[in-house]
Structure formats: C-alpha cells, structure tokens
Design a protein around this motif. Structure first.
Motif, short mmCIF file in Angstrom:
data_model
loop_
_atom_site.label_atom_id
_atom_site.label_comp_id
_atom_site.label_asym_id
_atom_site.label_seq_id
_atom_site.Cartn_x
_atom_site.Cartn_y
_atom_site.Cartn_z
N ARG A 50 11.48 14.44 -9.13
CA ARG A 50 10.39 14.18 -10.07
C ARG A 50 10.87 14.17 -11.51
N ASN A 53 12.06 10.42 -12.63
CA ASN A 53 11.15 9.46 -13.26
C ASN A 53 10.18 10.16 -14.21
N LEU A 55 8.07 12.50 -13.89
CA LEU A 55 6.78 13.07 -13.50
C LEU A 55 6.79 14.54 -13.90
N GLU A 75 5.68 7.84 -24.93
CA GLU A 75 4.86 7.61 -23.73
C GLU A 75 4.88 6.15 -23.28
N ILE A 79 6.36 4.62 -19.76
CA ILE A 79 5.59 3.86 -18.77
C ILE A 79 6.32 2.57 -18.41
N ARG A 82 9.25 3.49 -16.23
CA ARG A 82 8.83 4.04 -14.95
C ARG A 82 8.43 2.95 -13.96
N GLU A 83 7.86 1.86 -14.48
CA GLU A 83 7.44 0.80 -13.55
C GLU A 83 8.63 0.15 -12.88
N MET A 87 8.40 5.15 -6.29
CA MET A 87 8.47 6.49 -5.69
C MET A 87 7.57 6.55 -4.47
N ALA A 107 -1.04 -2.37 -9.29
CA ALA A 107 -0.04 -2.22 -10.35
C ALA A 107 0.54 -3.57 -10.82
N ARG A 110 -2.29 -4.99 -13.07
CA ARG A 110 -2.63 -4.21 -14.27
C ARG A 110 -1.41 -3.96 -15.15
N VAL A 111 -0.27 -3.74 -14.54
CA VAL A 111 0.90 -3.35 -15.33
C VAL A 111 1.77 -4.57 -15.67
N MET A 159 6.22 -3.67 -7.16
CA MET A 159 6.58 -3.67 -8.57
C MET A 159 8.03 -4.12 -8.77
N GLU B 224 -0.11 11.22 -9.72
CA GLU B 224 1.35 11.03 -9.69
C GLU B 224 1.71 9.66 -9.15
N ALA B 227 0.98 7.17 -11.82
CA ALA B 227 1.97 7.25 -12.89
C ALA B 227 3.29 6.64 -12.44
N SER B 228 3.68 6.88 -11.18
CA SER B 228 4.97 6.36 -10.70
C SER B 228 4.95 4.83 -10.62
N LEU B 229 3.74 4.25 -10.56
CA LEU B 229 3.63 2.79 -10.54
C LEU B 229 3.56 2.21 -11.94
N GLY B 230 3.53 3.08 -12.94
CA GLY B 230 3.49 2.62 -14.33
C GLY B 230 2.10 2.34 -14.85
N LEU B 231 1.06 2.80 -14.15
CA LEU B 231 -0.30 2.58 -14.63
C LEU B 231 -0.56 3.42 -15.88
N ASP B 235 -6.12 2.98 -17.04
CA ASP B 235 -6.22 2.35 -15.73
C ASP B 235 -6.28 3.39 -14.63
#
Ligand SMILES: Nc1ncnc2c1ncn2[C@@H]1O[C@H](COP(=O)(O)OP(=O)(O)OP(=O)(O)O)[C@@H](O)[C@H]1O
Ligand SMILES: [Mg+2]
Lengths: 249, 322
Positions: A50, A53, A55, A75, A79, A82-83, A87, A107, A110-111, A159, B224, B227-231, B235
C-alpha cells in the motif's frame, strides 16, 4: 527496456503511532519483472504494498515510480501517477452498486475521459480475457468469489496500468476457485506485465516469479530466485516459515 | 379555594375543562368545580354527569375577574375601567349573563365526529404541511451539517458537532418555545413559521447524523479501490460512496420522516392549528373527551402508515437495482 526501473524503494519506513511496521525497506522492480512477497501474518506485507501506490503514506524514505518520488508530489500529481498502477485486493472491493461492465468502465471514462463506446469495447475485451463476457450486466453480488476477483483484475487492467499490485488475491477464495484466478495472473505475467504479488501460492511463485522477497518484522530478510528461496532458504526465519507453509499444503 | 370550602378534599389542577370532565368520568377525580354555563353544557351532553350547585358563599374578592392588556395601553385601560364602572352602576351583569348563555356555542345536538371533519381536515393539513416543509429543510440542513462534519476545516467540524449535540440534548418542546418567543423578541413571526423553523432545525441535526452514519458504513475497501483506480475525491463520493450510503440512509431517513409527523404535534403549544390543536378544539366544542382523541390517533396512524408504504415501495425498488 528490460532494465528500466519501474519501482524503486529507498529506506522506506512506516509507523502507525509509535508502532514501526516497516523499517528501512529497499528494493527495485524492473519492467516486466514479477516479484512475489511472502512472510508471516503481521510482517507488514500489505502495508508495504500500500506504500507503493501511496494508499498508505510512508513515514520516511522514497517510493519512486517511473523516476518520480511519490512521497513528494501533490494530490493531483499523485492521482495521475496512481492511475498508472493497478491494484487488486484480497476482498475484491468491486463496487456493489454497479454492474460488472460499469465497474470496468467507471475509471476509464471518469479518469481517462474515454468515450463511452470506446470504454465499452475495452471493457468487453478484458471481460473476454478473464472469461466473464457473459457476466457483463450482472451485479457483483451474484458472482462467485473467483469470478469477482477476475472482474477486479479486469477492472484494474482497464486503466492499462504499467504495474499491477496484488495483495493476497486468492486467500479469501474457496480452494476450487484459486486456480481460475491464478491462471489469469499467470497469463498476465507471461504477457510481460510488471507485477508485485503478495501471495503464499508457491506453485505460482515458482512458475512466474523472477524473485521472491521474504518479509518479517518490517524488514525484507531474504530475496532470491523462487527455487532457491523455497528449497534452500538461507535466513532462519525464512526456513521456519517455509517449513510451515509446506506442511499446510 | 375548594380546599377551604370543602373539608378533606385534595386539589388536582388541570388546565382544560374537557380534561377535567374526562377525569371525572374515568374516576380519576370525584368532583369538579366549574362555572355554571360550562357545567350545564356538559350535563346536557352526557347523562352520566350531574350538576350540583355549589352554594359556595363567595365574596367579591374571590370571584374577581381580570382583564389583561398590553403594557402601555393606558387609554384602553381607562376606557375599559369606565365601562366596568357603568356596568356596575346600572347593574347590567344579570342581563349580560343571560345573553352570554345564548351566545355560548354549546353544541349538544350533533357531536358526531363526521360533523367536525373540517376541523380534523385542517389539522391534518397543517400537520402534513409542517412535516413536508420541515422534512425538506431538515434534509438541506442535514446535508450541510454532514458536509461540515467531513470538512478539512476544524472549526466547521466543531460547529457542526456542537450544533448536533446541542439539538439532540434538548427537548423539541423547549426548542419550539425558544424559537417562537426568543425570535419573537426581535421579529414577530407567525406561530406556523416558528413551528416549521424549529422542527426543521431539530430534524436537520438528526438527518446529519443519519447521513454521516450512512457514509461511514460504506466499507473502507471501496475508497481504496476507487483511489487505486485514480478516481478523484468528488467522483469517489458521487459514483461509489453516496449511492451505497444512500441505501443505508434511506430507511433511516424514512423513520425520521415518520417520527417528524408525530413529533411535529408539539407545535400545538404555540397555537399552530395542527391535528393536536384541532382535536382540542373539537373536544372543547363537543364536550366529548375521548372520541376526538381516538379520531386524531387514527388520522396520525393513517398518515404514518401511508408514508411507510410509500417508503417501502422505493426501498424495494432500490434493492432491486443493487
Ligand atoms: N491503519 C493501521 N493502523 C494501525 N496499525 C496498522 C494499520 N494497518 C496495519 N497495521 C498493523 O501493521 C502490522 C502489519 O500489518 P500488515 O497488514 O501490513 O501485515 P501483513 O504482513 O499484510 O499481514 P497479513 O498476512 O495478516 O495480511 C499489523 O500489526 C497491523 O496491526
Ligand atoms: Mg496483508
């Protein structure tokens, strides 16, 4: 290309209050490498993963991903970085309020701002890869544990990550479902995905891991080729631990 | 007074004659001292009651009547005093009493509850109106408070916590009185608005707790995974946390709405014509103690039951989707 360092960890330490869970962890993961992390419960394996990445925020030390120290970015940048890492969790953590396909598409849309039909195509292709195309419109609660975990892997892959982190992906599964998940991971490894896998599945580790790291008490006590580490461990704690898991199989 | 005149009596005080008559009928008290016209009305309406003239020898000081005026209305006081003097001089009292007896609305002919449906309808209307308005603003206040609870600013969190604790730690009745009379000192607001304000403020605190609980009940793994997907945090809330939290929030919110219908009855103490207030009017008018209460009880039940059915319907729909 093969020698490109994807992850680089230097003097990583993590405290929860006064409890130092990780103490001076060092290591590198190169592109295309598969690292398996083993060790007794409470060793800090999940915490280590963790931290990779972010977390979990490391107390001190560096975690470099593709050359950027993650502990030092804001931050927004975090992000963005992290994408690029996927995980997979022990407890799947699929979004229960969405169908399987929606889980996969969220994702990317949105990402990555992917168009809906493109995301749909990517998602269906990945579901096909993990053998769950026909479950696209099912809700996670109607799937078996093994199916849920395969969806979770597909969701992370949607992703298009550069590295995949797995935290005991099969330990919450009934024994008859472990195989289907390992098979998906095995293929992924063979396709050249960079992976860090916390697992006690020795068969899997022996077949695909480039290196196995043995963790205990917040340190990496031994790292070696899987054959060496399982059959001829040097560290006393590792010998003890491997003796126990062999007995259990 | 009764104590002095009747030996061995214990005195029990109540504020409404309807309640006193009811107490008499259910043997909670033995007798009831009451003015003659009211007593006549009760006896006419109920064969189980009997009027006994007290024959108390009361002197003038003991039968005194006072009239209240707003402070500073001197001219009015002098005018009234003048009329009273005249009334006493010309001995008009007897004549007035006879007239008053005629005017006093003693409905002994048709005391059926159907005859009073308009009264109950008005009560239901106000109760529903207060409940809907308070639910609406209660949810808005609750969402704002819940957002404050999750804010990064410490003072915002503190403010929300203090507010919630204070509201939950004081009775709604006191809050209703405080808003009505407290704010009344500064600006004069009608009782209905005061009632809506106080019930909304009260409900907001409870709704905030429900929302906070619902959000906290979503498994940590969901955050988690997102977050790990980058959202982004927005969102994460919008697509992952809130839809799941809402499933837990909805039933609890439903309970809150239902208790709001019941709790809002407290606004009758400041004179809002809700169902409780209306039921007391009907009681006073018909001289019937129990029936209006029973009707109001039924009406409350019909309202809450209908709402329960509606909420269950939506809850079922949501379960289907999840
Ligand atoms: N958020 C936290 N707050 C406090 N302590 C924590 C937290 N997370 C983990 N720990 C502690 O850190 C230690 C290591 O936990 P970690 O989950 O990393 O171990 P692990 O090697 O993954 O064990 P397991 O095989 O049981 O998963 C444990 O003693 C745990 O109690
Ligand atoms: Mg763990």
């Amino acid at each position: 290309m093969q020698d490109k360092k994807v992850l680089e960890v230097n003097h990583l330490s993590k405290k929860f209050g006064k409890n130092e869970i990780l103490k001076d962890i060092n290591g590198t993961v190169k592109s295309g490498e598969v690292i398996c992390v083993i060790g007794p419960s409470g060793a800090g394996k999940s915490t280590f993963l963790r931290c990779l990445n972010l977390l979990e925020k490391p107390t001190s030390g560096e975690v470099k991903f593709d050359g950027t120290d993650l502990t030092n970015v804001d931050e927004k940048q975090l992000i963005n970085l992290r994408e690029r890492m996927g995980m997979v969790f022990q407890s799947f953590n699929l979004f229960p309020n969405m169908t399987v396909i929606e889980n996969l598409k969220l994702a990317p849309i949105r990402v990555k701002h992917m168009k809906d039909d493109e995301a749909q195509k990517v998602a269906m292709h990945l579901l096909d890869r993990v053998g769950l195309k026909e479950k696209a419109n099912a809700y996670p609660s109607s799937l078996s544990g093994g199916q849920q975990q395969r969806v979770a892997i597909a969701r992370a892959l949607a992703m298009n990550p550069e590295v995949m982190l797995f935290d005991e992906p099969t330990s919450a599964l009934d024994p008859e479902m472990v195989g289907e998940v390992l098979e998906v991971m095995n293929e992924l490894a063979k396709e050249g995905m960079t992976m860090v896998v916390v697992t006690h599945e020795m068969g899997f580790a022996k077949e695909v891991a480039d290196e196995v790291w043995f963790m205990a008490d917040g340190y990496i006590l031994e790292r070696n080729k899987p054959g060496e580490l399982f059959d001829n461990p040097q560290n006393e704690r590792a010998k003890d631990f491997i003796g126990k898991i062999i007995q259990n199989v | 007074m009764a104590k002095k005149k009747i030996p061995d009596a214990t005195v029990k005080g109540m504020d409404k004659s309807t309640d006193l008559v009811l107490a008499l009928k259910t043997h909670k008290i033995d007798a009831l001292g009451i003015e003659k016209p009211s007593a006549e009305a009760y006896v006419k309406n109920d064969s189980g009651l009997k009027m006994i003239p007290s024959g108390y020898d009361l002197n003038k000081n003991e039968t005194g009547v006072a009239i209240a005026f707003k402070k500073g209305s001197n001219s009015l006081v002098t005018a009234v005093n003048k009329s009273i003097d005249q009334i006493q001089k010309k001995n008009l009292t007897e004549q007035y009493l006879a007239n008053a007896g005629k005017y006093m609305k003693v409905n002994t002919v048709n005391t059926s509850m159907f005859h009073y449906w308009k009264y109950f309808a008005k009560g239901v209307e106000y109760t529903v109106l207060i409940s809907i308005v308070s639910t609406f603003f209660g949810v808005i206040i609750g969402v704002v408070l819940a957002l404050m609870r999750f804010s990064k600013q410490k003072w915002l969190r503190g403010l929300a916590i203090s507010y919630t604790e204070f509201i939950r730690g004081t009775p709604l009745m006191v809050q209703v009185l405080f808003v009505y009379f407290g704010i009344g000192v500064v600006v004069n607001i009608p009782a209905l608005i005061s009632g809506m304000i106080s019930v909304s403020l009260n409900s907001g605190a409870y709704v905030a707790e429900i929302i906070r609980g619902g959000i906290n009940s979503v498994a940590k793994g969901q955050t988690e995974a997102a977050a790990s997907l980058g959202l982004s945090k927005g969102d994460l809330m919008r697509f992952v946390i809130l839809p799941q939290a809402f499933k837990n929030i909805w039933p609890a919110l439903g309970n809150e709405f239902i208790s709001l219908i019941k709790e809002s009855s407290i606004v009758s103490i400041i004179g809002v014509t809700d169902l409780i207030y209306q039921l007391n009017i009907v009681r006073a008018d018909t001289y019937r103690g129990v029936m209006p209460i029973f009707v109001a009880m039924l009406l409350y039940f019909i309202m809450t039951f209908a709402l329960t059915r509606v909420l269950n319907h939506f809850e079922g729909k949501m379960k289907h989707a999840g």
